[in-house]
Design an enzyme around this catalytic site. Structure first.
Site, PDB file in Angstrom:
ATOM      1  N   LYS A   1       0.887  -1.158   0.000  1.00 33.33           N
ATOM      2  CA  LYS A   1       0.000   0.000   0.000  1.00 33.33           C
ATOM      3  C   LYS A   1       0.920   1.201   0.000  1.00 33.33           C
ATOM      4  O   LYS A   1       2.059   1.109   0.438  1.00 33.33           O
ATOM      5  CB  LYS A   1      -0.838   0.030   1.282  1.00 33.33           C
ATOM      6  CG  LYS A   1      -2.025  -0.893   1.237  1.00 33.33           C
ATOM      7  CD  LYS A   1      -2.996  -0.450   2.292  1.00 33.33           C
ATOM      8  CE  LYS A   1      -3.877  -1.597   2.724  1.00 33.33           C
ATOM      9  NZ  LYS A   1      -4.494  -1.346   4.004  1.00 33.33           N
TER      10      LYS A   1
ATOM     11  N   HIS B   1       2.089   8.708   7.269  1.00 37.47           N
ATOM     12  CA  HIS B   1       3.264   7.964   7.734  1.00 37.47           C
ATOM     13  C   HIS B   1       4.509   8.854   7.775  1.00 37.47           C
ATOM     14  O   HIS B   1       5.383   8.673   8.610  1.00 37.47           O
ATOM     15  CB  HIS B   1       3.542   6.773   6.823  1.00 37.47           C
ATOM     16  CG  HIS B   1       2.572   5.646   6.986  1.00 37.47           C
ATOM     17  ND1 HIS B   1       1.804   5.173   5.949  1.00 37.47           N
ATOM     18  CD2 HIS B   1       2.235   4.899   8.062  1.00 37.47           C
ATOM     19  CE1 HIS B   1       1.051   4.182   6.387  1.00 37.47           C
ATOM     20  NE2 HIS B   1       1.278   3.999   7.674  1.00 37.47           N
TER      21      HIS B   1
ATOM     22  N   HIS C   1       2.019   6.669   2.907  1.00 39.89           N
ATOM     23  CA  HIS C   1       1.342   7.935   2.674  1.00 39.89           C
ATOM     24  C   HIS C   1       1.836   9.062   3.570  1.00 39.89           C
ATOM     25  O   HIS C   1       2.673   8.850   4.448  1.00 39.89           O
ATOM     26  CB  HIS C   1      -0.178   7.772   2.738  1.00 39.89           C
ATOM     27  CG  HIS C   1      -0.686   7.293   4.062  1.00 39.89           C
ATOM     28  ND1 HIS C   1      -0.715   8.097   5.169  1.00 39.89           N
ATOM     29  CD2 HIS C   1      -1.156   6.088   4.448  1.00 39.89           C
ATOM     30  CE1 HIS C   1      -1.199   7.413   6.180  1.00 39.89           C
ATOM     31  NE2 HIS C   1      -1.471   6.194   5.779  1.00 39.89           N
TER      32      HIS C   1
HETATM   33  N1  ARG Z   1       0.878  -0.248   9.953  1.00 44.96           N
HETATM   34  C1  ARG Z   1       0.049   0.551  10.784  1.00 44.96           C
HETATM   35  C2  ARG Z   1      -0.636   1.623   9.962  1.00 44.96           C
HETATM   36  O1  ARG Z   1      -0.171   1.972   8.909  1.00 44.96           O
HETATM   37  C3  ARG Z   1       0.812   1.211  11.899  1.00 44.96           C
HETATM   38  C4  ARG Z   1       1.481   0.266  12.851  1.00 44.96           C
HETATM   39  C5  ARG Z   1       1.852   0.948  14.137  1.00 44.96           C
HETATM   40  N2  ARG Z   1       2.531   0.129  15.091  1.00 44.96           N
HETATM   41  C6  ARG Z   1       1.939  -0.823  15.823  1.00 44.96           C
HETATM   42  N3  ARG Z   1       2.697  -1.491  16.658  1.00 44.96           N
HETATM   43  N4  ARG Z   1       0.659  -1.032  15.780  1.00 44.96           N
HETATM   44  O2  ARG Z   1      -1.658   2.129  10.354  1.00 44.96           O
END
Ligand code: ARG
Length: 563
Positions: free
Chosen positions: A124, A130, A127
């Site tokens: 994905k 992030h 973005h």
């Molecule tokens: N991959 C997730 C997202 O893009 C964020 C992960 C954050 N870290 C965690 N330990 N949950 O929304």
């Protein structure tokens, strides 16, 4: 020299009772006629059984004035006016002795802090949200390390979940292999979007996706190979962005890393007696805490994001024995983290309270809205490159003769974006506005970098001052306001760390830049005839550039000598 400590010791010497945390109560007054430091006596009233203003009055008359121009009281406040010459000397000499280490300390004492940040999702787009989190996490990492903590930066990649089944199905149906090699994320996104569009017409596609995910979970060769390929291709693209930002991680333990730890965590939760069945799913009830249940296993038996986070939290405690475990993740996941930490607590982990969600707001664009499902996204590398190009345009207008224009535009353009993210308190939404962000005036990255370059250019032209400096020559209010900000640089870092809020430091750097420009505009250096004055001002210029450089570095932003 640590003035807060000196002041605290002076106060303590004159007290019959022992009071803790005097140092923490010392304030920097908003106006300089109220002194350089002030101590509010309210907290002593109880122990001394006296009115605060009486205490302040008595202390003011008793306390030794050594090292200070004046110590008096204003109502319940004890006001300290430092000896300016000594203060300037101590501060500037310290900065120029410690250089790149100025502001650093060992307060962290080597304690481990895990910082989960950036953590984009495979296949994905990475973005702009992030990017916000990446900037915050990176600067916290830098600041905490600077103050003596041992940080472990973790990229908790979203590299597992049912979407991979859909992606495999889409890949088999529609993938253009050439496009995938060239621009993997774009191609993966294209087929992912197509999958959703087609599935609306033909719902059986969803079943196909589920089937592929099942095969992947069961470790079937072909599906595993495809998943690995998607992961590798995506990571390669993420790396481009990390390289532009100069961000590094110590571990790339994403969600898939915990696959073989799922059974153990579910069993452990069950053993603690908090796992219940609800509508066919396995959950931990949190209604006593006003939260919906934390789902551990869905009714089809699959574990989810939260299950993997529970396993990850335990793994991190076991592996790093952290003092604090920080999660830099958008505020839309607030509930998730509350549920996570509560569940850890109910599992009997007293370290649950050391886990912190550092949340941040949304990034909005003035003119558009985005939806991944529709394929409507901004690609980060494009965004960063756009910033670089726009900066190049500005430089071509303002300073067409400049050497290394490309490198300068890169540092300034990317720095401008990062600065925008770190300028306001992190929970606040950000409105992405190129013009504002790239402006050389106002509270922007380019403004601070320009200030640095201006200072450097003065030093290049006039040379750094040598020999003994007469610091009493730094006598104007502009001189002293600037020196005071340089002196409190470390407090700003420590306070930023305390609140896990980089903007505290960013604001301080902005204040320094503003104060320097004021100093520079009201005290001409090059035309100054008194050599002692000029030398002292050059010293102050040198110290200021050093502090700006250290500060920007902690935000993950570079400096340029000319722009
Ligand atoms: N991959 C997730 C997202 O893009 C964020 C992960 C954050 N870290 C965690 N330990 N949950 O929304």
């Amino acid at each position: 020299m640590d003035y807060k400590k000196i002041i605290a010791d002076k106060i303590r010497e004159n007290l019959v009772v022992d009071v803790e945390s005097i140092e923490k109560l010392i304030e920097i007054p908003p106006k300089s006629d109220m002194g350089d430091y002030a101590f509010p006596c309210f907290s002593l009233a109880k122990a001394l059984r006296k009115a605060p203003n009486l205490i302040a009055e008595e202390l003011a008359s008793k306390i030794s004035k050594e090292g200070f121009e004046k110590i008096d009281n204003l109502g319940p406040y004890l006001n300290f006016f430092v000896d300016k010459g000594a203060f300037s000397e101590n501060t500037l000499e310290k900065i120029l002795k410690e250089k790149d280490e100025y502001g650093a300390s060992k307060v962290g004492n080597g304690k481990n802090i895990t910082i989960d940040f950036s953590s984009p999702n495979i296949a994905k787009p990475f973005h702009v949200g992030h990017l916000f989190g990446t900037s915050i996490g990176n600067s916290l990492y830098k600041m905490l390390s600077f103050e003596g903590y041992n940080c472990i930066g973790i990229n908790h990649l979203g590299d597992w979940g049912t979407q991979f089944g859909k992606l495999i199905s889409a890949y088999k149906r529609w993938c253009d292999i050439d496009a995938l090699e060239k621009e993997p994320i774009k191609e993966l996104l294209r087929i992912y979007v197509k999958f959703h569009a087609e599935a609306e017409k033909d719902p059986s596609l969803e079943d196909e996706g589920r089937l592929y995910f099942k095969k992947l979970e069961d470790g079937e060769e072909e599906e595993v190979q495809l998943w690995k390929k998607f992961r590798e291709l995506s990571l390669k693209e993420f790396e481009v962005v990390y390289k532009l930002l100069n961000v590094k991680f110590d571990a790339y333990t994403g969600e898939s890393f915990y696959n073989d730890k799922m059974d153990a965590i579910v069993e452990e939760i069950d053993k603690k007696g908090i796992l219940v069945t609800s509508n066919g799913a396995k959950v931990v009830m949190l209604e006593d805490y006003n939260m919906p249940p934390c789902i551990i296993k869905k009714s089809d038996g699959a574990t989810i994001y939260a299950t993997r986070d529970l396993a990850a939290a335990e793994y991190r405690k076991k592996t790093y024995d952290f003092y604090k475990s920080i999660y830099v993740v958008g505020s839309d996941q607030k509930l998730h983290f509350k549920q996570l930490f509560k569940t850890l607590e109910l599992m009997g982990h007293d370290w649950a309270e050391d886990c912190k969600h550092v949340s941040y707001g949304m990034v909005r664009f003035t003119d558009r809205k985005f939806s991944t499902r529709k394929g409507d996204v901004i690609f980060l590398d494009e965004l960063l490159n756009e910033a670089v190009e726009k900066t190049l345009q500005v430089i071509n207008e303002k300073n067409p003769e400049l050497k290394n224009k490309e490198t300068v535009s890169k540092t300034v353009g990317i720095g401008a974006i990062v600065f925008t993210f770190l300028k306001n308190t992190r929970e606040k939404d950000i409105v992405f506005d190129w013009q504002e962000m790239l402006s050389f005036d106002g509270e922007t990255g380019p403004y601070v970098q320009y200030t640095y370059a201006r200072g450097s250019s003065i030093l290049r032209k006039l040379g750094t001052s040598q020999g003994k400096i007469d610091y009493s020559k730094l006598a104007t209010p502009e001189d002293f306001d600037l020196i005071k900000l340089l002196e409190s640089f470390q407090s700003a870092i420590l306070s930023a760390i305390d609140k896990l809020e980089p903007s505290t430091l960013t604001r301080h750097i902005i204040e320094i830049a503003k104060a320097f420009n004021k100093f520079y505009n009201s005290n001409r250096i090059s035309t100054e005839e008194d050599e002692a004055v000029r030398n002292a001002r050059l010293k102050l210029t040198e110290a200021t550039t050093q502090v700006i450089k250290n500060g920007l570095k902690l935000l993950g932003i570079g400096v340029v000598e000319e722009m």
